[in-house]
Motif scaffolding. Structure first.
Motif, mmCIF file in Angstrom:
data_model
loop_
_atom_site.group_PDB
_atom_site.id
_atom_site.type_symbol
_atom_site.label_atom_id
_atom_site.label_comp_id
_atom_site.label_asym_id
_atom_site.label_seq_id
_atom_site.Cartn_x
_atom_site.Cartn_y
_atom_site.Cartn_z
ATOM 1 N N PHE A 1 0.822 -1.198 0.000
ATOM 2 C CA PHE A 1 0.000 0.000 0.000
ATOM 3 C C PHE A 1 0.865 1.262 0.000
ATOM 4 C CE2 PHE A 1 -1.784 -3.470 2.487
ATOM 5 C CZ PHE A 1 -2.944 -3.743 1.771
ATOM 6 N N ASP A 2 0.258 2.359 -0.436
ATOM 7 C CA ASP A 2 0.973 3.638 -0.448
ATOM 8 C C ASP A 2 1.252 4.123 0.975
ATOM 9 O OD1 ASP A 2 0.931 3.677 -3.229
ATOM 10 O OD2 ASP A 2 -0.965 4.768 -3.309
ATOM 11 N N THR A 3 0.326 3.835 1.887
ATOM 12 C CA THR A 3 0.491 4.211 3.294
ATOM 13 C C THR A 3 0.702 2.958 4.121
ATOM 14 O OG1 THR A 3 -0.988 6.111 2.991
ATOM 15 C CG2 THR A 3 -0.578 5.387 5.252
ATOM 16 N N ASP A 4 1.710 2.947 4.950
ATOM 17 C CA ASP A 4 2.051 1.771 5.751
ATOM 18 C C ASP A 4 0.924 1.443 6.730
ATOM 19 O OD1 ASP A 4 3.171 -0.219 7.278
ATOM 20 O OD2 ASP A 4 4.810 1.007 8.079
ATOM 21 N N PRO A 5 0.231 0.285 6.602
ATOM 22 C CA PRO A 5 -0.847 -0.049 7.534
ATOM 23 C C PRO A 5 -0.349 -0.326 8.943
ATOM 24 C CG PRO A 5 -0.386 -1.912 6.094
ATOM 25 C CD PRO A 5 0.415 -0.760 5.574
#
Length: 251
Positions: free
Chosen positions: A159-163
């Protein structure tokens, strides 16, 4: 790391659900982490349930996802882990995320009585279909483009943002270290064609799986919603444990 962890069983008062079915008074809750993560993602939830006196088995399936056929290896290792742990039925199987659709296959592999299945922020079973057939094609293309030497990157890199940013630092690094580089073939493998006609329930943690929760409600399953995020079992174990206990009591 051990294959599984278990605490003693306890008695749970039987009760009646809407269909007047009596819930058995002795259960072991078996927790399965996502194949794309490791057991640390579910350990806070296991600890919370254990602190409440619930018998819990947290199964470690990390090593089974390294080589294809992954589904076969996962299910075989799961059955072996329960045999090695020496637990007795009845069981309630709880699968988080990618483990959820495999719950009927896990149940089918056991000789022990399975009282019910609980899907924890996951898709519902899709027997005979592969993962890549059940998700947004854009995600499939994105993930496939990241494959190197036949393996996927760790889940947190999809993902573009780290979960994992939502998880406290110490646990975050443990979860990151555990996350495997799963073979791309896993996402192409057909899920086991196993039918389950027993009791089911659903615990929703994130808006991503609202459609699955709605389908569960339409099927008459007990459903609980926790307004949180996909990794709430790691960050909000008390709330998730309460929701899980509520669902199990109504199976």
């Amino acid at each position: 790391m051990p294959a599984s962890e278990v605490v003693p069983q306890i008695n749970i008062e039987p009760r009646m659900d809407a269909n007047a079915a009596i819930i058995t008074s002795m259960l072991t809750v078996v927790l399965m982490h996502s194949p794309f993560l490791g057991p640390s993602s579910m350990r806070p939830l296991a600890d919370e349930l254990a602190s409440d006196g619930v018998a819990v088995l947290l199964v470690d399936l990390q090593m089974t996802v390294n080589e294809a056929p992954v589904h076969q290896r996962l299910i075989g290792a799961f059955a072996d882990a329960l045999e090695d742990a020496g637990v007795t039925g009845p069981l309630v199987l709880v699968g988080h995320s990618g483990a959820g659709p495999l719950l009927p296959g896990f149940a089918d592999a056991l000789e022990l009585e399975v009282a019910g299945l609980v899907f924890l922020d996951s898709d519902l079973p899709t027997p005979g279909k592969a993962w890549r057939e059940t998700v947004d094609p854009a995600l499939v293309r994105q993930v496939k483009a990241s494959v190197r030497d036949g393996r996927l990157p760790r889940w947190d890199r999809w993902f573009d943002t780290d979960p994992l940013r939502l998880v406290p630092a110490g646990l975050r690094e443990e979860m990151r270290d555990e996350a495997p580089e799963v073979p791309w073939e896993f996402l192409k493998e057909q899920r086991p064609v196993v039918e389950w006609s027993g009791a089911c329930g659903y615990v929703l943690l994130s808006p991503v799986y609202e459609e699955a929760a709605a389908r569960a409600e339409a099927l008459g399953w007990p459903v609980e919603r926790v307004e949180s995020h996909h990794l709430a079992a790691a960050t909000s174990p008390s709330a998730v444990a309460a929701a899980l206990r509520s669902v199990i009591s109504r199976l």
